[in-house]
Design a protein around this motif. Sequence first.
Motif, PDB file in Angstrom:
ATOM      1  N   ASP A   1      -3.599   1.619  -4.114  1.00  0.00           N
ATOM      2  CA  ASP A   1      -4.367   2.494  -3.117  1.00  0.00           C
ATOM      3  C   ASP A   1      -5.468   1.661  -2.283  1.00  0.00           C
ATOM      4  OD1 ASP A   1      -6.177   2.775  -5.150  1.00  0.00           O
ATOM      5  OD2 ASP A   1      -6.004   4.682  -5.641  1.00  0.00           O
ATOM      6  N   ASN A   2      -5.909   2.923  -1.760  1.00  0.00           N
ATOM      7  CA  ASN A   2      -7.354   2.308  -0.916  1.00  0.00           C
ATOM      8  C   ASN A   2      -8.409   1.642  -2.039  1.00  0.00           C
ATOM      9  OD1 ASN A   2      -6.682   2.695   0.918  1.00  0.00           O
ATOM     10  ND2 ASN A   2      -7.018   5.160   1.094  1.00  0.00           N
ATOM     11  N   ASN A   3      -8.242   1.997  -3.123  1.00  0.00           N
ATOM     12  CA  ASN A   3      -8.713   1.288  -4.506  1.00  0.00           C
ATOM     13  C   ASN A   3      -8.527  -0.023  -4.924  1.00  0.00           C
ATOM     14  OD1 ASN A   3     -11.542   2.646  -3.650  1.00  0.00           O
ATOM     15  ND2 ASN A   3     -10.728   4.391  -5.126  1.00  0.00           N
ATOM     16  N   ARG A   4      -6.856  -0.020  -4.282  1.00  0.00           N
ATOM     17  CA  ARG A   4      -6.293  -2.096  -5.184  1.00  0.00           C
ATOM     18  C   ARG A   4      -5.815  -1.249  -6.172  1.00  0.00           C
ATOM     19  NH1 ARG A   4      -5.541  -6.098  -2.203  1.00  0.00           N
ATOM     20  NH2 ARG A   4      -5.001  -7.377  -4.048  1.00  0.00           N
TER      21      ARG A   4
ATOM     22  N   HIS B   1       1.010  -1.490   0.371  1.00  0.00           N
ATOM     23  CA  HIS B   1       0.018   0.061  -0.432  1.00  0.00           C
ATOM     24  C   HIS B   1       0.717   1.333   0.143  1.00  0.00           C
ATOM     25  CE1 HIS B   1      -3.015   2.919   1.727  1.00  0.00           C
ATOM     26  NE2 HIS B   1      -3.551   1.880   1.191  1.00  0.00           N
TER      27      HIS B   1
END
Length: 107
Positions: A61-64, A37
């Motif tokens: 990122d947080n949304n892969r 990440h």
Amino acid sequence: MGMITDRDITVRLVARGEDTRRARVAECMTDEAFACHQSDGIEDCMRTMSRHQVRRLPIVDNNRRVVGIVSQSDLARYAGGHPGRAGRRDVADVVCAVSKPSDAAYR
């Protein structure tokens, strides 16, 4: 999800005499991908690269979604500019671990 590098193409297609103009990505990609990440520490990144013997590591990122890639040369440049954090010895250890022959056969 997977990863493909110039080495994958060379070893898995070209060396076998496959026609690269007709080949599909799935025929030579590594189908197991590892990532870090974007908020992970450099040490976590180096540990993941060493453990899985990968020379490049996607950063998500947080949304892969892939937002970057860290390579061995990125780590070396970082170590050169930040003495004391990820030192030269740490980078050398990563390069050594990644380059060590694995027990698994290269497909």
